[in-house]
Design a protein around this motif. Sequence first.
Motif, PDB file in Angstrom:
ATOM      1  N   ARG B  73       0.823  -1.211   0.000  1.00 20.85           N
ATOM      2  CA  ARG B  73       0.000   0.000   0.000  1.00 20.85           C
ATOM      3  C   ARG B  73       0.855   1.260   0.000  1.00 20.85           C
ATOM      4  NH1 ARG B  73      -4.067  -3.272   2.783  1.00 20.85           N
ATOM      5  NH2 ARG B  73      -3.150  -2.832   4.807  1.00 20.85           N
ATOM      6  N   GLN B  74       2.048   1.190   0.585  1.00 16.75           N
ATOM      7  CA  GLN B  74       2.939   2.361   0.499  1.00 16.75           C
ATOM      8  C   GLN B  74       3.307   2.642  -0.958  1.00 16.75           C
ATOM      9  OE1 GLN B  74       5.995   1.362   3.343  1.00 16.75           O
ATOM     10  NE2 GLN B  74       4.722   2.019   5.049  1.00 16.75           N
ATOM     11  N   PRO B 190       4.687  10.028  -1.402  1.00 17.21           N
ATOM     12  CA  PRO B 190       3.305   9.683  -1.706  1.00 17.21           C
ATOM     13  C   PRO B 190       2.456  10.932  -1.481  1.00 17.21           C
ATOM     14  CG  PRO B 190       3.954   8.780   0.430  1.00 17.21           C
ATOM     15  CD  PRO B 190       5.180   9.383  -0.184  1.00 17.21           C
ATOM     16  N   THR B 191       1.418  11.150  -2.260  1.00 20.98           N
ATOM     17  CA  THR B 191       0.553  12.294  -1.966  1.00 20.98           C
ATOM     18  C   THR B 191      -0.507  11.844  -0.975  1.00 20.98           C
ATOM     19  OG1 THR B 191      -1.038  11.779  -3.689  1.00 20.98           O
ATOM     20  CG2 THR B 191       0.812  13.210  -4.318  1.00 20.98           C
ATOM     21  N   LEU B 192      -1.111  12.819  -0.299  1.00 19.82           N
ATOM     22  CA  LEU B 192      -2.157  12.471   0.669  1.00 19.82           C
ATOM     23  C   LEU B 192      -3.327  11.804  -0.056  1.00 19.82           C
ATOM     24  CD1 LEU B 192      -1.913  15.691   2.844  1.00 19.82           C
ATOM     25  CD2 LEU B 192      -1.313  13.392   3.561  1.00 19.82           C
ATOM     26  N   LYS B 193      -3.632  12.287  -1.255  1.00 19.13           N
ATOM     27  CA  LYS B 193      -4.709  11.677  -2.040  1.00 19.13           C
ATOM     28  C   LYS B 193      -4.341  10.244  -2.400  1.00 19.13           C
ATOM     29  CE  LYS B 193      -8.013  13.857  -4.975  1.00 19.13           C
ATOM     30  NZ  LYS B 193      -8.131  15.290  -4.972  1.00 19.13           N
ATOM     31  N   ILE B 195      -2.491   8.272  -0.681  1.00 19.94           N
ATOM     32  CA  ILE B 195      -2.654   7.468   0.530  1.00 19.94           C
ATOM     33  C   ILE B 195      -4.127   7.095   0.716  1.00 19.94           C
ATOM     34  CG2 ILE B 195      -2.516   7.516   3.063  1.00 19.94           C
ATOM     35  CD1 ILE B 195       0.029   9.271   2.745  1.00 19.94           C
ATOM     36  N   MET B 196      -5.012   8.075   0.477  1.00 17.46           N
ATOM     37  CA  MET B 196      -6.456   7.814   0.619  1.00 17.46           C
ATOM     38  C   MET B 196      -6.926   6.735  -0.343  1.00 17.46           C
ATOM     39  SD  MET B 196      -7.892   9.818   2.827  1.00 17.46           S
ATOM     40  CE  MET B 196      -9.622   9.947   2.351  1.00 17.46           C
TER      41      MET B 196
END
Lengths: 382, 264
Positions: B73-74, B190-193, B195-196
């Motif tokens: 997932r990372q 990674p962008t916050l989006k 990650i979401m």
Amino acid sequence: MDFTIPEDIKHMQDLTRRFVKEEVLPREEEIEERDEIPEDIVKKLKELGFFGVTIPKEYGGLGIGTLGWSIMNIELGKGHPAIGGFLSLNNGTGWRGLYLYGREDQKQKYLPGVASGDIITAFGLTEPEAGSDAANIQTHADKEGDNYVINGRKHFISNGPIADLVTVMVVTDKAKRARGGISAFLVEKGTSGFRPGQTHRKMGNKGAQQSELIFEDCVVPASNMVGQLGDGFKVAMCTLDETRLTVLAGAVGMAERCMEMSRDYAKMRVQFGKPIAEFQAIQWMLADMATEIYASKMMLYNAAWRYDQGERITREAAMFKLYASEMVCRCADRALQIHGGMGYMKELPIERIYRDARLLRIVDGTSEIQKLIIAKDILKEG
Amino acid sequence: MNIVCCIKQVPDTATVIKIDPEEKHIQREGITYIVSPYDEFAVEEALQIKEKLGDTTVTVVTMGPERAKEALRQCFAMGADEGYHLVDDAFDDSDTYATATTLAAAIKKIDFDLIICGKHAVDGDTSQVGAQVAELLDIPQVSMIMKEEINDDKKTAVVNRQLEGGEEVLEVQLPSLWTCQKGLNEPRYPTLKGIMGTKKKPITDFTVSDLGLSPEEVGLLGSKTDVSKMYPPPPRLPGRIVEGEPEEAVKELAKLLREEAKVI
Ligand SMILES: Cc1cc2nc3c(=O)[nH]c(=O)nc-3n(C[C@H](O)[C@H](O)[C@H](O)COP(=O)(O)OP(=O)(O)OC[C@H]3O[C@@H](n4cnc5c(N)ncnc54)[C@H](O)[C@@H]3O)c2cc1C
Ligand SMILES: Cc1cc2nc3c(=O)[nH]c(=O)nc-3n(C[C@H](O)[C@H](O)[C@H](O)COP(=O)(O)OP(=O)(O)OC[C@H]3O[C@@H](n4cnc5c(N)ncnc54)[C@H](O)[C@@H]3O)c2cc1C
């Protein structure tokens, strides 16, 4: 009682931690000396999505709640607090009222730009005659046809010199004041009759900008009102509940950094033939710091989680704000003491944290005002 | 194009490693895990190729326990599209050969034009797995790449690899396997989006039987080497300052280097 941080928030915490370590800490002196956040850091924060963490997904944000943003702001507090403070406006203080009380078309118009960081926001309540006594604001708006004409002067407004959009509280009925006589308006940069005044020079909080906001026959359409006529005081107060949690999350990070630096320094610094960490006087300071940090973190996690569940947390937010702001001042003081003369020197960030921490007992409602809020709630609700 | 990246979850390089009492493994308690930094180079390079060529799928594959899903997932948060998790108790205690056997069996089930690995994993540190996977799949390999350019035909590529004191430029066919050297690229945040969005991206689990392998071919049983003992390096002794007048001190130093340190 499950305190596990959800995996996505944990990844955001990791990213924030990494960003602080790689992008902010190497440049914290630069931010301090130049008294601004470098453009390229702002650009990266935009690209990574830091401006719209809490804005709901339907308006282009990530829809991460107050708990998630608080956890991220703890990490930002370990870098230079100007960044967390700056982002906090676009992650709540600058639009919470609009979101809770505003119309759908207003949200559509502004929130996506706030989420991307293209619209920088500010929250304009305080005036020379109205700080703690916020209901005493003098700036007023008079109705003329379909417009309102605003006159008056705000001061100490964060992002004042650079904001594209300000939520301003003004008097619309002098007799009623806090009981329906104050209204909130959205005022865009460049509106005729509106301009930022003098930028304030400060003890600390470098990298963040505060100024006056001057309204001289500033004409705004009635459709810029947030909520109904007379909702302004509610708009301001509900904004502050959340702000007290998320902004003071930064204080927890600042205190953690004080503790970690003190721990490392105490193990290394030798006096009287042994590391000062072996003296009980130093150990007690470390123990007090760690204990108080833990207590404030638990208050924050609990209150932020309950806010996300839709509970009213006015009392808890005030308690956390009071405790965390006083706690970070004690931690900064102990860290300076443990570092001795070195702590007083500009080579280390401790003297800066000491100055920055002091602000937190004033801004977003002084400690005395938090006690008033808590006591009032106890006496009313039991 | 379909690009497969082999990624390994390893202890955070900042963690202090302790060895367990059996002296065969490191202690797992209290460790935070990361994607091996060289494998981040692999994912970054794959994403850059995707951005350049378009119409490309970046697949990440890992072998490891349940927690290794977090590593997949990372990579999703950086931009990878889908993942395969080779997870089975039978894979425990794999050496490099068993690891490569398992990875190769999985990759055979995935359509691929290019495989990118790290140069080495920062925990096991053998630098063998990439090369072994290439051999088992019988495809060309280029190790320690510093630069790459896929040709317009998408059937060949020009790749620079690091040598002692220089670089070697090679033309290589696709499909092939490359391993990444430091300096190839700067892995993105990674962008916050991103990650979401990670929960929406698919992860397929493969067990021994899914791969058509027998338990004897993988894990400890399938390994050709055996860890007999693991121990930390001896602690470094503190330095010593040789005092006195320069002439005397140098004589003393030479004597110490010969008689005590036995280096001259
Ligand atoms: C860096 C900075 C940024 C700021 N940003 C913003 C912003 O973005 N938007 C905004 O609207 N405002 C902002 N403010 C204003 C801030 O919220 C006010 O400064 C604060 O609420 C206190 O008001 P005051 O400064 O007028 O102090 P005063 O209200 O004059 O208080 C003076 C002292 O009297 C005490 N006191 C007052 N009333 C009582 C009472 N009833 N009982 C006991 N003690 C009392 C106070 O606790 C304090 O110790 C900012 C301030 C600073 C310094
Ligand atoms: C629990 C455990 C028990 C072990 N027991 C033994 C043992 O009994 N005998 C023994 O010799 N060794 C043992 N090892 C070590 C083992 O050899 C290596 O961890 C493993 O084979 C990978 O080798 P490496 O880490 O040196 O990877 P390298 O060869 O250095 O890695 C190169 C590249 O290969 C890819 N890669 C490597 N591993 C993986 C993976 N798991 N998933 C996806 N891609 C990967 C990555 O792209 C990586 O950058 C054990 C390891 C573990 C974790």
